[in-house]
Design a protein around this motif. Structure first.
Motif, PDB file in Angstrom:
ATOM      1  N   GLU A  17      44.119  54.458  34.162  1.00  0.00           N
ATOM      2  CA  GLU A  17      42.748  54.417  33.646  1.00  0.00           C
ATOM      3  C   GLU A  17      42.063  53.163  34.182  1.00  0.00           C
ATOM      4  O   GLU A  17      42.728  52.164  34.468  1.00  0.00           O
ATOM      5  CB  GLU A  17      42.725  54.407  32.118  1.00  0.00           C
ATOM      6  N   PRO A  18      40.751  53.221  34.342  1.00  0.00           N
ATOM      7  CA  PRO A  18      40.058  52.028  34.865  1.00  0.00           C
ATOM      8  C   PRO A  18      40.048  50.881  33.850  1.00  0.00           C
ATOM      9  O   PRO A  18      39.811  51.102  32.668  1.00  0.00           O
ATOM     10  CB  PRO A  18      38.639  52.531  35.142  1.00  0.00           C
ATOM     11  N   ILE A  19      40.337  49.681  34.343  1.00  0.00           N
ATOM     12  CA  ILE A  19      40.302  48.462  33.529  1.00  0.00           C
ATOM     13  C   ILE A  19      39.245  47.550  34.155  1.00  0.00           C
ATOM     14  O   ILE A  19      39.248  47.325  35.363  1.00  0.00           O
ATOM     15  CB  ILE A  19      41.669  47.743  33.528  1.00  0.00           C
ATOM     16  N   SER A  20      38.356  47.045  33.327  1.00  0.00           N
ATOM     17  CA  SER A  20      37.309  46.150  33.839  1.00  0.00           C
ATOM     18  C   SER A  20      37.670  44.708  33.550  1.00  0.00           C
ATOM     19  O   SER A  20      38.514  44.413  32.696  1.00  0.00           O
ATOM     20  CB  SER A  20      35.950  46.487  33.211  1.00  0.00           C
ATOM     21  N   LEU A  21      36.999  43.798  34.216  1.00  0.00           N
ATOM     22  CA  LEU A  21      37.234  42.371  34.010  1.00  0.00           C
ATOM     23  C   LEU A  21      36.888  41.961  32.582  1.00  0.00           C
ATOM     24  O   LEU A  21      37.537  41.082  32.016  1.00  0.00           O
ATOM     25  CB  LEU A  21      36.430  41.554  35.028  1.00  0.00           C
ATOM     26  N   GLU A  22      35.927  42.626  31.977  1.00  0.00           N
ATOM     27  CA  GLU A  22      35.558  42.323  30.596  1.00  0.00           C
ATOM     28  C   GLU A  22      36.675  42.688  29.616  1.00  0.00           C
ATOM     29  O   GLU A  22      36.730  42.156  28.510  1.00  0.00           O
ATOM     30  CB  GLU A  22      34.272  43.068  30.202  1.00  0.00           C
ATOM     31  N   ASP A  23      37.576  43.592  30.014  1.00  0.00           N
ATOM     32  CA  ASP A  23      38.694  44.012  29.166  1.00  0.00           C
ATOM     33  C   ASP A  23      39.877  43.052  29.240  1.00  0.00           C
ATOM     34  O   ASP A  23      40.771  43.108  28.405  1.00  0.00           O
ATOM     35  CB  ASP A  23      39.199  45.397  29.586  1.00  0.00           C
ATOM     36  N   ALA A  24      39.910  42.203  30.251  1.00  0.00           N
ATOM     37  CA  ALA A  24      41.080  41.368  30.516  1.00  0.00           C
ATOM     38  C   ALA A  24      40.761  39.886  30.328  1.00  0.00           C
ATOM     39  O   ALA A  24      39.628  39.455  30.489  1.00  0.00           O
ATOM     40  CB  ALA A  24      41.566  41.616  31.943  1.00  0.00           C
ATOM     41  N   GLY A  25      41.787  39.121  29.996  1.00  0.00           N
ATOM     42  CA  GLY A  25      41.663  37.670  29.982  1.00  0.00           C
ATOM     43  C   GLY A  25      42.024  37.123  31.352  1.00  0.00           C
ATOM     44  O   GLY A  25      42.679  37.794  32.150  1.00  0.00           O
ATOM     45  N   TYR A  26      41.631  35.894  31.638  1.00  0.00           N
ATOM     46  CA  TYR A  26      41.845  35.322  32.960  1.00  0.00           C
ATOM     47  C   TYR A  26      42.120  33.829  32.847  1.00  0.00           C
ATOM     48  O   TYR A  26      41.452  33.134  32.085  1.00  0.00           O
ATOM     49  CB  TYR A  26      40.597  35.550  33.804  1.00  0.00           C
ATOM     50  N   GLU A  27      43.120  33.350  33.590  1.00  0.00           N
ATOM     51  CA  GLU A  27      43.424  31.917  33.664  1.00  0.00           C
ATOM     52  C   GLU A  27      43.939  31.604  35.062  1.00  0.00           C
ATOM     53  O   GLU A  27      44.528  32.468  35.710  1.00  0.00           O
ATOM     54  CB  GLU A  27      44.500  31.531  32.645  1.00  0.00           C
ATOM     55  N   TYR A  60      45.893  37.494  34.966  1.00  0.00           N
ATOM     56  CA  TYR A  60      44.998  38.446  34.315  1.00  0.00           C
ATOM     57  C   TYR A  60      45.792  39.130  33.221  1.00  0.00           C
ATOM     58  O   TYR A  60      46.853  39.717  33.480  1.00  0.00           O
ATOM     59  CB  TYR A  60      44.478  39.467  35.330  1.00  0.00           C
ATOM     60  N   LEU A  61      45.314  39.052  31.994  1.00  0.00           N
ATOM     61  CA  LEU A  61      46.035  39.551  30.831  1.00  0.00           C
ATOM     62  C   LEU A  61      45.315  40.762  30.252  1.00  0.00           C
ATOM     63  O   LEU A  61      44.107  40.710  29.999  1.00  0.00           O
ATOM     64  CB  LEU A  61      46.114  38.454  29.771  1.00  0.00           C
ATOM     65  N   TYR A  62      46.085  41.826  30.018  1.00  0.00           N
ATOM     66  CA  TYR A  62      45.532  43.019  29.388  1.00  0.00           C
ATOM     67  C   TYR A  62      46.590  43.590  28.450  1.00  0.00           C
ATOM     68  O   TYR A  62      47.657  44.022  28.905  1.00  0.00           O
ATOM     69  CB  TYR A  62      45.136  44.064  30.433  1.00  0.00           C
ATOM     70  N   LYS A  63      46.314  43.530  27.179  1.00  0.00           N
ATOM     71  CA  LYS A  63      47.273  43.946  26.141  1.00  0.00           C
ATOM     72  C   LYS A  63      48.590  43.211  26.384  1.00  0.00           C
ATOM     73  O   LYS A  63      48.614  41.999  26.400  1.00  0.00           O
ATOM     74  CB  LYS A  63      47.401  45.457  26.096  1.00  0.00           C
ATOM     75  N   GLU A  64      49.693  43.941  26.597  1.00  0.00           N
ATOM     76  CA  GLU A  64      50.990  43.284  26.820  1.00  0.00           C
ATOM     77  C   GLU A  64      51.292  43.058  28.300  1.00  0.00           C
ATOM     78  O   GLU A  64      52.372  42.576  28.642  1.00  0.00           O
ATOM     79  CB  GLU A  64      52.138  44.127  26.235  1.00  0.00           C
ATOM     80  N   LEU A  65      50.378  43.421  29.159  1.00  0.00           N
ATOM     81  CA  LEU A  65      50.610  43.327  30.601  1.00  0.00           C
ATOM     82  C   LEU A  65      49.971  42.079  31.188  1.00  0.00           C
ATOM     83  O   LEU A  65      48.916  41.634  30.739  1.00  0.00           O
ATOM     84  CB  LEU A  65      50.025  44.556  31.303  1.00  0.00           C
ATOM     85  N   VAL A  66      50.619  41.538  32.197  1.00  0.00           N
ATOM     86  CA  VAL A  66      50.089  40.391  32.935  1.00  0.00           C
ATOM     87  C   VAL A  66      50.172  40.728  34.423  1.00  0.00           C
ATOM     88  O   VAL A  66      51.214  41.162  34.912  1.00  0.00           O
ATOM     89  CB  VAL A  66      50.917  39.107  32.676  1.00  0.00           C
ATOM     90  N   VAL A  67      49.064  40.539  35.113  1.00  0.00           N
ATOM     91  CA  VAL A  67      49.078  40.594  36.567  1.00  0.00           C
ATOM     92  C   VAL A  67      48.892  39.169  37.056  1.00  0.00           C
ATOM     93  O   VAL A  67      48.009  38.458  36.576  1.00  0.00           O
ATOM     94  CB  VAL A  67      47.953  41.494  37.142  1.00  0.00           C
ATOM     95  N   TYR A  68      49.749  38.748  37.967  1.00  0.00           N
ATOM     96  CA  TYR A  68      49.599  37.413  38.530  1.00  0.00           C
ATOM     97  C   TYR A  68      49.401  37.500  40.032  1.00  0.00           C
ATOM     98  O   TYR A  68      49.901  38.414  40.683  1.00  0.00           O
ATOM     99  CB  TYR A  68      50.790  36.503  38.195  1.00  0.00           C
ATOM    100  N   ILE A  69      48.636  36.570  40.540  1.00  0.00           N
ATOM    101  CA  ILE A  69      48.437  36.423  41.978  1.00  0.00           C
ATOM    102  C   ILE A  69      48.899  35.011  42.298  1.00  0.00           C
ATOM    103  O   ILE A  69      48.470  34.053  41.676  1.00  0.00           O
ATOM    104  CB  ILE A  69      46.973  36.657  42.365  1.00  0.00           C
TER     105      ILE A  69
END
Length: 101
Positions: A17-27, A60-69
């Protein structure tokens, strides 16, 4: 494609499903390579990182998931970037992006 797009693309594909930047946290943080948890970094990228002292991370944090770069801090434009997807500190998926972002 910028860092946010890379992260959101990985999240969206994983969740179907599409996830937007407004849905995710960022650090963002910089670390010394020796500070990294190598259990969440693929072996091929670990050996690549061994040549460097410092790295930059974007989380980038979304619910229990984290994407890292993750990429070396020195002149970062030309270095391959690692994009990883974590769930409960376990690496679910990753991509190594070459050629700039």
């Amino acid at each position: 494609m910028d860092y946010s797009e890379l992260a959101l693309d990985m999240l969206s594909k994983h969740l179907g499903e599409p996830i937007s930047l407004e849905d995710a946290g960022y650090e963002s943080y910089s670390f010394e390579v020796v500070e990294l948890d190598m259990t969440i970094i693929p072996m091929s990228y670990q050996s690549y990182l061994s040549r460097f002292q410092d790295v930059m991370t974007h989380l980038y944090l979304y619910k229990e998931l984290v994407v890292y770069i993750l990429y070396p801090l020195a002149d970062s434009a030309s270095y391959p970037k690692l994009v990883g997807l974590l769930y409960e500190d376990k690496l679910l998926d990753y991509r190594i992006i070459t050629g700039g972002v």
